[in-house]
Design an enzyme around this catalytic site. Structure first.
Site, PDB file in Angstrom:
ATOM      1  N   CYS A 120      31.421  23.501 -13.166  1.00 32.76           N
ATOM      2  CA  CYS A 120      32.461  22.315 -12.280  1.00 32.76           C
ATOM      3  C   CYS A 120      32.215  22.550 -10.787  1.00 32.76           C
ATOM      4  O   CYS A 120      33.045  21.064 -10.814  1.00 32.76           O
ATOM      5  CB  CYS A 120      33.720  23.926 -12.388  1.00 32.76           C
ATOM      6  SG  CYS A 120      34.080  24.363 -13.786  1.00 32.76           S
ATOM      7  N   HIS A 259      38.853  22.062  -6.376  1.00 30.99           N
ATOM      8  CA  HIS A 259      38.296  22.539  -7.796  1.00 30.99           C
ATOM      9  C   HIS A 259      39.505  22.278  -8.417  1.00 30.99           C
ATOM     10  O   HIS A 259      39.893  23.463  -7.946  1.00 30.99           O
ATOM     11  CB  HIS A 259      37.294  22.822  -8.383  1.00 30.99           C
ATOM     12  CG  HIS A 259      37.351  23.289  -9.350  1.00 30.99           C
ATOM     13  ND1 HIS A 259      37.497  22.762 -10.942  1.00 30.99           N
ATOM     14  CD2 HIS A 259      36.985  24.473 -10.826  1.00 30.99           C
ATOM     15  CE1 HIS A 259      37.318  23.198 -11.910  1.00 30.99           C
ATOM     16  NE2 HIS A 259      37.230  23.991 -11.192  1.00 30.99           N
ATOM     17  N   ASN A 289      41.844  23.265 -16.677  1.00 28.37           N
ATOM     18  CA  ASN A 289      40.989  23.122 -15.834  1.00 28.37           C
ATOM     19  C   ASN A 289      40.194  21.644 -16.684  1.00 28.37           C
ATOM     20  O   ASN A 289      39.942  22.915 -17.422  1.00 28.37           O
ATOM     21  CB  ASN A 289      40.445  24.568 -15.434  1.00 28.37           C
ATOM     22  CG  ASN A 289      38.913  24.254 -15.055  1.00 28.37           C
ATOM     23  OD1 ASN A 289      38.059  23.128 -14.547  1.00 28.37           O
ATOM     24  ND2 ASN A 289      38.779  26.089 -14.712  1.00 28.37           N
TER      25      ASN A 289
END
Ligand code: UT7
Length: 335
Positions: A120, A259, A289
């Protein structure tokens, strides 16, 4: 360090684009086959729905659409690029790279293209490497893409993780002139945390077999609580270090974009730094996500909502598998 945000830029984003597939999976959809509820998911993650890549499509298809939008935004033709970096944990195929598949779709043969794996934190890693390439003079226009189709490697029997993930792509055209200057960039990793977020099978350690498929070892495995703590800690530390380097208090960033892994993680980052609610970007309820795509999508959507104001300072911070993290300070310019 000199006055606020006076640091020289490393590189600049000249165009930004993102893509989210049409198909959506709601919490209610998930509750039909896994023991969970809309209430639990919303309360513990802030997520209500997530996008899912179309049947027959893959990461490079999403990357292509985001790239075209970024090129359009920059007013740059694909053939003017001189490097393509695709950050992804879900390449179309192990071989060849999704970067090369994207290059073919963009019809720009000859331009170097490659993948980059930092989970990520991938987009931030890509931006960092683009900054190094541009500021050294080795490259002039770099396409950085963060694209992931996590729903393709999600274990839909694991209620802890399957509720989190969505698909998408974000892209930036990076050069020496643009509307978002990168004035500070830092990346880091700690491989001792490798088992916290992983896919065990399908690589050279445990090649795909009937047994590995039966045991779901080709799906993403997550130590949820541990990852939660590490994500908060590393993103907070990375922002503090970045603030230090640009000579400001972390509370003085006009926009903090962590994030988008879980709204509670983002909240905790904001709280620990003392960031005002209006300066914190929480944009996860309709995306989930999206891994390497999360940061460019969040920046793109913040911009659409008028949250990128010329003269202001933005900090974007990624965290993910590796474990790895990346942090950039961006200065918004007039277009
Ligand atoms: O991009 C970087 C990678 N990912 C992340 O950053 C994710 C980080 N972790 C998280 O977001 C959270 O840890 C999760 C969303 C994965 C889990 O939330 P949590 O608040 O940490 O829950 P927990 O793991 O502490 O579990 C609490 C309870 C457990 O039940 P018991 O043992 O207390 O009876 C779980 O079994 O919640 C249960 N639970 C669920 N219940 C309903 C776990 N998942 C679910 C679910 N629906 N989907």
């Amino acid at each position: 360090m000199g006055s606020r945000g006076a640091k020289k830029s490393i590189c600049s984003i000249a165009g930004l684009g993102y893509f989210l597939p049409e198909d959506m999976v709601t919490n209610q959809d998930l509750a039909m086959f896994v023991d969970t509820s809309d209430e639990w998911i919303v309360e513990r993650t802030g997520i209500r729905a997530r996008h899912r890549v179309a049947v027959g499509e893959a990461t490079s298809d999403m990357a292509y659409r985001a790239a075209v939008a970024a090129l359009d935004d920059a007013g740059v033709r694909a053939c003017d690029l001189d490097l393509i970096l695709v950050a992804t944990a879900t390449p179309d195929t192990p071989v060849p790279s999704t970067g090369c598949l994207l290059q073919a779709r963009l019809e720009c043969p000859g331009i170097p293209a490659m993948d980059l794996g930092a989970g990520c934190a991938g987009f931030g890693y890509g931006l960092h490497m683009a900054g190094a390439a541009v500021s050294s003079g080795m490259h002039r226009k770099v396409l950085v893409v963060g694209a992931d189709a996590l729903t393709r490697i999600t274990n839909y029997r694991d209620r802890q993780s399957c509720i989190l993930f969505g698909d998408g792509a974000g892209a930036a055209v990076v050069g020496s002139e643009g509307f978002l200057d990168v004035i500070d960039s830092d990346i880091g990793a700690d491989g001792r945390g490798a088992s916290m977020i992983r896919v065990q099978a399908g690589g050279s350690r445990l090649p795909a077999s009937m047994d590995s498929v039966a045991a779901s070892l080709h799906t993403l495995e997550l130590k949820g609580r541990e990852v939660f703590k590490q994500a908060v800690r590393h993103m907070v530390d990375a922002i503090r270090r970045a603030a230090d380097r640009v000579g400001i208090d972390p509370r003085s960033f006009n926009l903090v974009i962590p994030h988008q892994a879980n709204a509670r993680i983002v909240d905790a980052v904001g709280e620990m730094l003392g960031v005002a609610e209006k300066n914190l970007v929480i944009d996860i309820d309709q995306t989930g996500n999206t891994a390497a795509a999360s940061i460019p999508i969040a920046i793109g959507r913040a911009r659409e909502r008028g949250r990128l104001v010329p003269g202001q300072l933005v900090v974007a911070v990624g965290f993910g598998a590796g474990i790895a993290w990346a942090c950039q300070v961006l200065r918004v310019r007039e277009r």
